[in-house]
Scaffold this motif. Structure first.
Motif, PDB file in Angstrom:
ATOM      1  N   ILE A   6       0.839  -1.192   0.000  1.00  0.00           N
ATOM      2  CA  ILE A   6       0.000   0.000   0.000  1.00  0.00           C
ATOM      3  C   ILE A   6       0.879   1.249   0.000  1.00  0.00           C
ATOM      4  O   ILE A   6       0.630   2.205  -0.727  1.00  0.00           O
ATOM      5  N   GLU A  77      -6.706   7.207   5.684  1.00  0.00           N
ATOM      6  CA  GLU A  77      -7.283   6.173   4.832  1.00  0.00           C
ATOM      7  C   GLU A  77      -6.250   5.089   4.505  1.00  0.00           C
ATOM      8  O   GLU A  77      -6.570   3.898   4.486  1.00  0.00           O
ATOM      9  N   ARG A  80      -6.098   2.821   7.407  1.00  0.00           N
ATOM     10  CA  ARG A  80      -7.271   1.954   7.438  1.00  0.00           C
ATOM     11  C   ARG A  80      -7.127   0.802   6.451  1.00  0.00           C
ATOM     12  O   ARG A  80      -7.391  -0.355   6.772  1.00  0.00           O
ATOM     13  N   ILE A  81      -6.646   1.106   5.246  1.00  0.00           N
ATOM     14  CA  ILE A  81      -6.460   0.061   4.227  1.00  0.00           C
ATOM     15  C   ILE A  81      -5.404  -0.945   4.677  1.00  0.00           C
ATOM     16  O   ILE A  81      -5.571  -2.146   4.520  1.00  0.00           O
ATOM     17  N   ARG A  82      -4.292  -0.446   5.232  1.00  0.00           N
ATOM     18  CA  ARG A  82      -3.243  -1.348   5.711  1.00  0.00           C
ATOM     19  C   ARG A  82      -3.803  -2.338   6.729  1.00  0.00           C
ATOM     20  O   ARG A  82      -3.430  -3.507   6.737  1.00  0.00           O
TER      21      ARG A  82
END
Length: 85
Positions: A6, A77, A80-82
């Motif tokens: 990411i 964000e 959050r994705i990680r």
């Protein structure tokens, strides 16, 4: 190689001499070089900018962007994705 972590996909600095752009959208076939949408990512303390959208299979000029994101919201964000990956 266009896909990676990411961090390597969405935090590329504008001075990155290795690639300069990163893939933000790929083909659903899963092949990294199959029609990726590339973007230059730059940032300062308060803003992340996506610009110069391109696709290396065509020399078309895309009338898209630049897109600006609040840097704090962008970083939040990514965190959050990680956590979801």
């Amino acid at each position: 190689e266009f896909f990676g972590t990411i961090d390597s996909m969405f935090t590329l600095e504008s001075g990155d001499a290795e690639r300069g752009k990163t893939c933000v959208l790929g083909c659903d076939c899963g092949e990294p070089s199959c029609w990726p949408l590339l973007v230059r990512i730059s940032r300062n303390a308060s803003v992340v900018v996506w610009s110069e959208l391109s696709q290396f299979h065509r020399d078309w000029v895309y009338d898209l962007g630049p897109y600006q994101f609040d840097a704090d919201a962008y970083d939040q964000e990514l965190r959050r994705i990680r956590g979801a990956v």
